[in-house]
Motif scaffolding. Structure first.
Motif, short mmCIF file in Angstrom:
data_model
loop_
_atom_site.label_atom_id
_atom_site.label_comp_id
_atom_site.label_asym_id
_atom_site.label_seq_id
_atom_site.Cartn_x
_atom_site.Cartn_y
_atom_site.Cartn_z
N TYR A 116 88.00 -28.13 10.51
CA TYR A 116 88.88 -27.18 11.18
C TYR A 116 88.88 -27.42 12.68
N HIS B 27 93.52 -27.33 9.51
CA HIS B 27 92.52 -28.01 8.69
C HIS B 27 92.94 -29.47 8.53
N SER C 17 88.11 -21.31 9.81
CA SER C 17 87.79 -22.46 8.97
C SER C 17 87.61 -22.08 7.51
#
Length: 190
Positions: free
Chosen positions: A124, A129, A170
């Motif tokens: 991340y 991502h 993340s």
């Protein structure tokens, strides 16, 4: 003039193509083959049906002290094509909302990041991502302990793709996230 419209079911190919468009496409060719209109403000004009909305922007970068030109081409609320004003080539395809094409023949918008994490490791950075070839932990023969191979700089990245999720955090912090945008790009976009 033909009206070049996106294929909303086309496969998503990292660093190559999506929606029937190939990275590297020439901006003037795009203009010649589309019904389009120019807009005056970045994402403030209403999105029209069956016509490309184009916003041409000059962006000053304070680090390089240069002005960069970009052309943002919007199709409804589903696709954004970004052309570089420097070489007039397509450098980014961003997919949202009603796009139905699949990444790796099985991942699509709205799927959970968990589905993607079964096949790829996720890193991340800057609200996106990035995908890496999955590597299993290795056994340290000296200590007998398992260690993760999370040195991202030495990992095999899947180039030309980034994934945005429903939460700006993340995958490691929050597993239950949905894919909200798939972004493919060339190195020039970075």
């Amino acid at each position: 003039m033909s009206n070049l419209i996106p294929d909303m079911n086309a496969s998503i190919n990292p660093g190559e193509s999506a929606a029937g468009f190939h990275l590297g496409m020439n901006y003037s060719l795009f203009l010649n083959k589309t019904n389009h209109t120019f807009i005056n403000s970045f994402l403030k004009d209403p999105i029209l049906d069956s016509i490309w909305m184009i916003y041409e922007q000059d962006e000053f970068n304070y680090v390089t002290e240069k002005t960069y030109k970009y052309q943002y081409c919007y199709w409804k609320e589903s696709i954004t094509l970004v052309f570089s004003g420097e070489n007039m080539k397509l450098i980014s395809i961003q997919l949202y909302n009603t796009y139905n094409g699949k990444l790796f023949k099985e991942i699509e918008l709205g799927d959970s990041l968990e589905k993607l994490a079964k096949e790829y490791d996720l890193s991340y950075y800057a609200d996106m991502h990035y995908l890496y070839v999955k590597e299993e932990p290795t056994l340290d023969l000296e200590t007998g302990e398992w260690k993760d191979n999370l040195n991202w700089e030495k990992r095999n990245v899947i180039e030309g793709i980034a994934i945005e999720s429903s939460s700006l955090t993340s995958y490691q912090e929050l597993k239950n996230q949905k894919i909200t945008r798939i972004h493919i790009f060339t190195d020039e976009f970075l």
